[in-house]
Design a protein around this motif. Sequence first.
Motif, PDB file in Angstrom:
ATOM      1  N   SER A 108      46.462  30.495  46.890  1.00  0.00           N
ATOM      2  CA  SER A 108      46.437  29.071  47.218  1.00  0.00           C
ATOM      3  C   SER A 108      47.585  28.734  48.161  1.00  0.00           C
ATOM      4  CB  SER A 108      46.547  28.247  45.930  1.00  0.00           C
ATOM      5  OG  SER A 108      46.638  26.874  46.225  1.00  0.00           O
ATOM      6  N   GLN A 109      47.301  27.914  49.173  1.00  0.00           N
ATOM      7  CA  GLN A 109      48.311  27.502  50.153  1.00  0.00           C
ATOM      8  C   GLN A 109      48.355  25.980  50.204  1.00  0.00           C
ATOM      9  OE1 GLN A 109      50.346  29.595  51.529  1.00  0.00           O
ATOM     10  NE2 GLN A 109      49.306  31.468  50.836  1.00  0.00           N
ATOM     11  N   ALA A 130      39.554  42.395  51.130  1.00  0.00           N
ATOM     12  CA  ALA A 130      38.278  41.716  51.323  1.00  0.00           C
ATOM     13  C   ALA A 130      37.162  42.736  51.508  1.00  0.00           C
ATOM     14  CB  ALA A 130      38.358  40.797  52.533  1.00  0.00           C
ATOM     15  N   TYR A 151      46.277  37.154  43.393  1.00  0.00           N
ATOM     16  CA  TYR A 151      45.466  37.616  44.514  1.00  0.00           C
ATOM     17  C   TYR A 151      46.261  38.382  45.566  1.00  0.00           C
ATOM     18  CZ  TYR A 151      41.682  34.671  42.804  1.00  0.00           C
ATOM     19  OH  TYR A 151      40.699  34.111  42.036  1.00  0.00           O
ATOM     20  N   ARG A 152      47.534  38.642  45.302  1.00  0.00           N
ATOM     21  CA  ARG A 152      48.337  39.373  46.275  1.00  0.00           C
ATOM     22  C   ARG A 152      47.758  40.777  46.503  1.00  0.00           C
ATOM     23  NH1 ARG A 152      54.112  39.251  44.357  1.00  0.00           N
ATOM     24  NH2 ARG A 152      53.198  40.608  42.766  1.00  0.00           N
ATOM     25  N   THR A 203      43.638  30.974  38.660  1.00  0.00           N
ATOM     26  CA  THR A 203      42.804  31.143  39.852  1.00  0.00           C
ATOM     27  C   THR A 203      42.159  29.851  40.314  1.00  0.00           C
ATOM     28  OG1 THR A 203      40.867  31.710  38.496  1.00  0.00           O
ATOM     29  CG2 THR A 203      42.317  33.521  39.185  1.00  0.00           C
ATOM     30  N   THR A 255      48.810  31.918  41.979  1.00  0.00           N
ATOM     31  CA  THR A 255      47.673  32.485  42.710  1.00  0.00           C
ATOM     32  C   THR A 255      48.122  33.612  43.638  1.00  0.00           C
ATOM     33  OG1 THR A 255      47.905  30.749  44.402  1.00  0.00           O
ATOM     34  CG2 THR A 255      46.306  30.379  42.632  1.00  0.00           C
ATOM     35  N   ASN A 256      49.332  33.498  44.171  1.00  0.00           N
ATOM     36  CA  ASN A 256      49.854  34.591  44.984  1.00  0.00           C
ATOM     37  C   ASN A 256      50.051  35.851  44.136  1.00  0.00           C
ATOM     38  OD1 ASN A 256      51.142  35.665  47.501  1.00  0.00           O
ATOM     39  ND2 ASN A 256      52.906  35.803  46.119  1.00  0.00           N
ATOM     40  N   SER A 303      45.036  41.573  47.755  1.00  0.00           N
ATOM     41  CA  SER A 303      43.594  41.692  47.595  1.00  0.00           C
ATOM     42  C   SER A 303      42.957  42.190  48.893  1.00  0.00           C
ATOM     43  CB  SER A 303      42.989  40.349  47.199  1.00  0.00           C
ATOM     44  OG  SER A 303      43.229  39.380  48.206  1.00  0.00           O
ATOM     45  N   THR A 337      41.757  34.474  47.537  1.00  0.00           N
ATOM     46  CA  THR A 337      42.899  34.288  48.430  1.00  0.00           C
ATOM     47  C   THR A 337      43.926  33.393  47.747  1.00  0.00           C
ATOM     48  OG1 THR A 337      41.785  32.398  49.456  1.00  0.00           O
ATOM     49  CG2 THR A 337      41.514  34.550  50.511  1.00  0.00           C
ATOM     50  N   GLU A 360      33.726  38.989  45.682  1.00  0.00           N
ATOM     51  CA  GLU A 360      34.571  38.024  46.366  1.00  0.00           C
ATOM     52  C   GLU A 360      36.034  38.402  46.183  1.00  0.00           C
ATOM     53  OE1 GLU A 360      33.793  34.128  44.975  1.00  0.00           O
ATOM     54  OE2 GLU A 360      31.665  34.138  45.511  1.00  0.00           O
TER      55      GLU A 360
END
Length: 553
Positions: free
Chosen positions: A499-500, A530, A525-526, A372, A521-522, A528, A497, A494
């Motif tokens: 990472s890009q 908000a 957090y896929r 993360t 990270t995808n 997710s 998101t 929280e």
Amino acid sequence: MSTAASSASATHPTTQRQDPQGGLAGMSNWLDERTGGAKGVRFLMKKVFPDHWSFMLGEVALYSFVILMITGTFLTFWFVPSQGETIYNGQYVPMQGIQMSEAYASAIDISFDIRGGLLIRQLHHWAALLFIVSIMMHMFRVFFTGAFRKPREINWVIGTLLFMLAIIEGFMGYSLPDDLLSGTGIRAMEGFILSVPIVGTYISYALFGGGFPGEMIIPRFFTLHILIIPAILVALLAAHLILLVVHKHTQYPGPGRSDKNVVGFPLMPVYMAKAGGFFFVVFGITALISGLITINPIWMYGPYEPTQVTAGSQPDWYMGFADGALRLLPGVFEFQLFGHTWSMNIFPGSIALLPLFFGAIAVYPFIEAWVTGDKREHHVLDRPRNAPTRTAIGMAFATFYAVLMFAAGNDLMAIKLHMSINDITYFFRVMVFLGPILAYLVTKRICLSLQRRDRDLVLHGRESGRVIRTPEGRFFEAHEPLDEYTRWQLVSYEAGTPSQIELDGLSGKERKKAKRRNRWTNFYYRDSIAPVTPAELEAAHHHGDDHALEGAH
């Protein structure tokens, strides 16, 4: 004369004065002047602890350990850790005249000849089971709420070591009476050690003092069980509690709670009184169970004989996962290489499984932090649904453990259910791989569904069951707005998101690292969801024609 006295007093400044304080206050002042402990005690007494039932799981583990220390001390007065042969002549008539080890004879004497001995034996055994299960449940709570994150990674590792040592300590404890059931377990352990490639035979001979069963294993287990491992457990518990005091205590989200404060009660007098009462509750319930429910009736098994084995023998539940892994491994993994037999049908499921299993648990906080990229301190806990990937991973791991544990009873299942033991074994072999995958997918879907429900509840309120008709003839159900405390719990988290990282302009090695970061990270957090923002909530209140909120303005 008064002048002389005044002069004498002035010329002797070291003349001692009478301390007006006395009793406990004077003693406390005397100790503080010599140790400087008042400052530390004052800090400890003002330590704030949040109030939530799940925090009691760690207390149950601590109090169970205290019970183990008390009852274990009692048992050491009469237990004889020797495999020397003797003839039993105690009060238990069915065993009279039978040859047995001194360890087994002393355990029978404790059960039938020592006043209160059987109750203490059972209290010790039940407390051991409660100690291990409470550690497991406490670690589940810490894991699913994210309490292991910075700065508590070291405490998580300490807890993992405590869990592993508690299991080893429990195995040694129920092996000490030298009855037929525990002897069967030691015999299985000896086979596990022999399966270690190359050095297994040497380790077995060194541990048993020669060929099995030898005369050294019970005395050595006794030394480890009452001296070495408890000393390590005490040291780890002390370190665990010290770090608990040094760090701010974690707390569940709510109004007024943040990473900068702790909302709760001070150690003195509120929390100390509650903790003291809870200790006696744990002690009383454990004693009640021990007095009513028999556990480990060694007199029914008889003394250990290497030529015999107890039918349907099972280890205590916490060792079941290793036994289940051993039963599920196929025999085709044994092979000959370099003049040695490599028992890969035994070694991975017995000796190698324990360090791999607990090693994976210990390093997880560092893996999640790397995946993360979250290096911040966290003192407010997550609701498990708000961390769906972590919760799904935890349930997958728990399913893997459960499948192995139940596989340890495949023979009893075959007998009771009148089924083929081979079919049951094949089923568990499939489920040990398929079960965690299914648990991961189902758990993540459930968490995401619960998050969507929370989001809808915040935006549209709680259903009231009342239908309202508008002047235009439209009908809708009136929804009641949530109170601020409830709404806070549903939105105070929280959503990470993925990472890009831009790959353009990166070198080959940095490009691979960035792609790996994006991919992990995808994964984490896929999908997710908000939390509801204040703007979204205000828009829902003003434009919610289909779900009107009474009193929203």
